[in-house]
Design an enzyme around this catalytic site. Sequence first.
Site, mmCIF file in Angstrom:
data_model
loop_
_atom_site.group_PDB
_atom_site.id
_atom_site.type_symbol
_atom_site.label_atom_id
_atom_site.label_comp_id
_atom_site.label_asym_id
_atom_site.label_seq_id
_atom_site.Cartn_x
_atom_site.Cartn_y
_atom_site.Cartn_z
ATOM 1 N N LYS A 142 -3.660 -1.862 15.793
ATOM 2 C CA LYS A 142 -4.551 -1.085 14.934
ATOM 3 C C LYS A 142 -5.644 -0.391 15.738
ATOM 4 O O LYS A 142 -6.066 0.722 15.401
ATOM 5 C CB LYS A 142 -5.146 -1.970 13.843
ATOM 6 C CG LYS A 142 -4.128 -2.393 12.791
ATOM 7 C CD LYS A 142 -3.463 -1.183 12.139
ATOM 8 C CE LYS A 142 -2.461 -1.557 11.077
ATOM 9 N NZ LYS A 142 -1.808 -0.379 10.458
ATOM 10 N N ASP A 160 14.086 3.343 9.971
ATOM 11 C CA ASP A 160 13.281 2.487 10.832
ATOM 12 C C ASP A 160 12.385 3.387 11.673
ATOM 13 O O ASP A 160 12.869 4.243 12.423
ATOM 14 C CB ASP A 160 14.217 1.668 11.732
ATOM 15 C CG ASP A 160 13.491 0.740 12.677
ATOM 16 O OD1 ASP A 160 12.241 0.784 12.737
ATOM 17 O OD2 ASP A 160 14.166 -0.040 13.379
ATOM 18 N N TYR A 165 -1.369 -7.518 16.087
ATOM 19 C CA TYR A 165 -1.803 -6.653 14.985
ATOM 20 C C TYR A 165 -3.106 -5.932 15.356
ATOM 21 O O TYR A 165 -3.222 -4.715 15.167
ATOM 22 C CB TYR A 165 -1.997 -7.484 13.722
ATOM 23 C CG TYR A 165 -2.397 -6.670 12.515
ATOM 24 C CD1 TYR A 165 -1.449 -5.933 11.814
ATOM 25 C CD2 TYR A 165 -3.726 -6.633 12.080
ATOM 26 C CE1 TYR A 165 -1.808 -5.168 10.712
ATOM 27 C CE2 TYR A 165 -4.088 -5.878 10.980
ATOM 28 C CZ TYR A 165 -3.130 -5.146 10.295
ATOM 29 O OH TYR A 165 -3.492 -4.387 9.206
ATOM 30 N N ASN A 206 2.055 4.782 7.490
ATOM 31 C CA ASN A 206 1.589 3.545 6.867
ATOM 32 C C ASN A 206 2.405 2.323 7.292
ATOM 33 O O ASN A 206 1.908 1.201 7.190
ATOM 34 C CB ASN A 206 1.648 3.684 5.345
ATOM 35 C CG ASN A 206 1.513 2.357 4.627
ATOM 36 O OD1 ASN A 206 0.437 1.787 4.536
ATOM 37 N ND2 ASN A 206 2.640 1.844 4.111
ATOM 38 N N ILE A 226 0.831 -1.203 0.000
ATOM 39 C CA ILE A 226 0.000 0.000 0.000
ATOM 40 C C ILE A 226 0.864 1.251 0.000
ATOM 41 O O ILE A 226 0.548 2.236 -0.681
ATOM 42 C CB ILE A 226 -0.951 -0.015 1.205
ATOM 43 C CG1 ILE A 226 -1.951 -1.166 1.078
ATOM 44 C CG2 ILE A 226 -1.693 1.320 1.330
ATOM 45 C CD1 ILE A 226 -2.727 -1.454 2.336
ATOM 46 N N SER A 254 -7.225 -0.043 10.274
ATOM 47 C CA SER A 254 -7.716 -1.274 9.663
ATOM 48 C C SER A 254 -9.068 -1.613 10.262
ATOM 49 O O SER A 254 -9.418 -1.149 11.360
ATOM 50 C CB SER A 254 -6.715 -2.404 9.931
ATOM 51 O OG SER A 254 -7.269 -3.676 9.661
ATOM 52 N N GLY A 299 -4.903 -6.636 -1.336
ATOM 53 C CA GLY A 299 -4.045 -7.646 -1.957
ATOM 54 C C GLY A 299 -2.569 -7.312 -1.910
ATOM 55 O O GLY A 299 -1.940 -7.095 -2.940
ATOM 56 N N THR A 300 -1.996 -7.287 -0.709
ATOM 57 C CA THR A 300 -0.553 -7.131 -0.551
ATOM 58 C C THR A 300 0.043 -8.482 -0.150
ATOM 59 O O THR A 300 -0.693 -9.434 0.151
ATOM 60 C CB THR A 300 -0.224 -6.093 0.523
ATOM 61 O OG1 THR A 300 -0.647 -6.600 1.806
ATOM 62 C CG2 THR A 300 -0.940 -4.771 0.239
ATOM 63 N N ASP A 301 1.371 -8.559 -0.104
ATOM 64 C CA ASP A 301 1.985 -9.838 0.266
ATOM 65 C C ASP A 301 1.723 -10.179 1.735
ATOM 66 O O ASP A 301 1.873 -11.326 2.141
ATOM 67 C CB ASP A 301 3.483 -9.852 -0.050
ATOM 68 C CG ASP A 301 4.273 -8.782 0.686
ATOM 69 O OD1 ASP A 301 3.690 -8.053 1.517
ATOM 70 O OD2 ASP A 301 5.482 -8.657 0.421
#
Length: 315
Positions: A172, A77, A168, A104, A35, A155, A202-204
């Site tokens: 978020k 980083d 995660y 992001n 993204i 998200s 649709g990201t890895d």
Amino acid sequence: MPDIPDVRGLRRIPPGPARPLEGRVAVVTGAARGIGEALARSLSEAGMRVALLGRERATLREAAEALPGPTLCVECDVTDRAALAEAARSVEAGLGPASVVVANAGIAVSGPFDRTDADLWQRVIDVNLTGSADTARAFLPHLTATRGYFLQIASTAAFGAAPMMSAYCASKAGVESFALALRGEVEPDGVQVGVAYLHWTGTDMLTGIDDHPVLAALRRNQPRPARRVHSSGQVAQWLTRGITRRAPQIYAPPWLRWCQPLRPVFPALVAWAARRELRAHSSDELSSPVEVLGAGGRADWHSFRASRDSSPPDR
């Protein structure tokens, strides 16, 4: 130290009504892939001068070189406050003060909490939540000077926490709360804060997520339109439209805005689907190895472990 190549194609273009972002400066973290890379490209196509921040030097350079407009590439980083402060100075010197900053950068881990390495769990929180706050801290002087716009990428994981994704989901939910709190603090200075709610993209990071029975069940139990995976390019277009409007909330896909009033029921629905799936599988079936999702997340974790293992032990 950040890695800063030459700045390409600088020229000042005053923004106009047809292209309100043209000539302004954007900073996107986690811009090496997914993204972040797609958004950097979309903002560049809208006429912005884009600074790409990320961990993977080669991939970051490739992303920057593919953009049509002026760019700056900074290896950084987001958990390193000194590096972020240096990146902010470099952006101002190379492109000018940022009018748009997009937090992001993010990683995800899939697996049971009690089998997840404590340092790995903490790393997700450090990158996703603390890294976003430190990004805002580093670039707030820019945004105050330009009366700019800070966009926090959140998200639908903030709507309802999924088992096997505890770090995660916690991060978020945390970034949403952070951004909403920050909004009230900086509004008197003319800085606006937006929160972007992303669904299946649709990201890895998403690759292989349906192989886990609980996560697959959560997706399977959603209405058909909600199961659709949207390309990173499409999501970047939605984000760019919201950035242009300096929107307080951006939904990707847009129909998610109608889910906000239903948020109180989502935790119960997620818990019901997860509980049903957990009961339908044996402990062996659910004992999948803990996995860092996506090439970007794995690169970050490998870099973090290498730096940790090379550090001298505390005396």
